[in-house]
Design an enzyme around this catalytic site. Structure first.
Site, PDB file in Angstrom:
ATOM      1  CG  HIS A  28       0.159   0.368   2.286  1.00  9.12           C
ATOM      2  ND1 HIS A  28       0.486  -0.329   3.086  1.00  9.12           N
ATOM      3  CD2 HIS A  28      -0.312   1.937   3.225  1.00  9.12           C
ATOM      4  CE1 HIS A  28       0.890  -0.244   4.313  1.00  9.12           C
ATOM      5  NE2 HIS A  28       0.492   0.848   4.415  1.00  9.12           N
ATOM      6  CG  HIS A  80       0.499   5.675   3.263  1.00 11.05           C
ATOM      7  ND1 HIS A  80      -1.122   5.561   2.825  1.00 11.05           N
ATOM      8  CD2 HIS A  80       0.768   5.598   3.912  1.00 11.05           C
ATOM      9  CE1 HIS A  80      -1.368   5.063   3.995  1.00 11.05           C
ATOM     10  NE2 HIS A  80       0.239   4.459   4.646  1.00 11.05           N
TER      11      HIS A  80
END
Length: 164
Positions: free
Chosen positions: A69, A84
């Site tokens: 992620h 992110h």
């Protein structure tokens, strides 16, 4: 001494482009206080239009989180970036994320880093808004933001940075 004469000089400036297509969001508006209050560093965010994430600079992958992620890069000039994808996406344990790189890989601006199942992220995570953070701000001499409303991956300039 010879390295100074013949060694490759590290660039002192860096242009950072958008790693995603989408709408640019000020960091203050990211629905997570860690990012909104610049606790990780200064930056910007993008509400993605698609799930392709590309390299915003020429450089090296310094970290790929096991859940895919988030990814860390170091540019040729030494700027360290964190991309992110989404907010609270770590809880998805990698579901919906595919990585095309690993730590230590060299990348060029526009190289594909990740693909993300955005509908799944929007269903399972708090938000798909993706912060792009400069994590070594103390090494910067200046950071110039480029004001845009939308981002085109690999093309839209987000920042121009000068290193100390």
């Amino acid at each position: 001494m010879f390295k100074k004469w013949f060694g490759k000089q590290q660039p002192k400036e860096e242009t950072i482009t958008a790693p995603l297509d989408g709408t640019i969001v000020p960091l203050d508006d990211v629905p997570d206080p860690v990012f909104a209050q610049n606790m990780m560093g200064d930056g910007i965010a993008i509400d993605p239009a698609d799930g392709d994430v590309v390299a915003p600079v020429d450089g090296e992958i310094i970290q790929l989180f096991p859940t895919k992620h988030a990814i860390g890069l170091r540019s040729e000039a030494g700027v360290e970036l964190l991309i992110h994808v989404g907010i609270d996406t770590v809880s998805m344990n990698g579901e919906g994320f595919t990585a095309y790189v690993k730590a230590g890989d060299r990348v060029k601006r526009g190289d594909r880093l990740l693909s993300v199942d955005l509908p799944l992220v929007r269903e399972k995570a708090k938000s798909a808004v993706t912060p792009i953070i400069i994590t070594n701000g103390d090494a910067l001499k200046s950071l110039e933001r480029k004001a845009e409303a939308s981002a085109k991956k690999g093309e839209t300039v987000l920042f121009h940075v000068k290193m100390k």
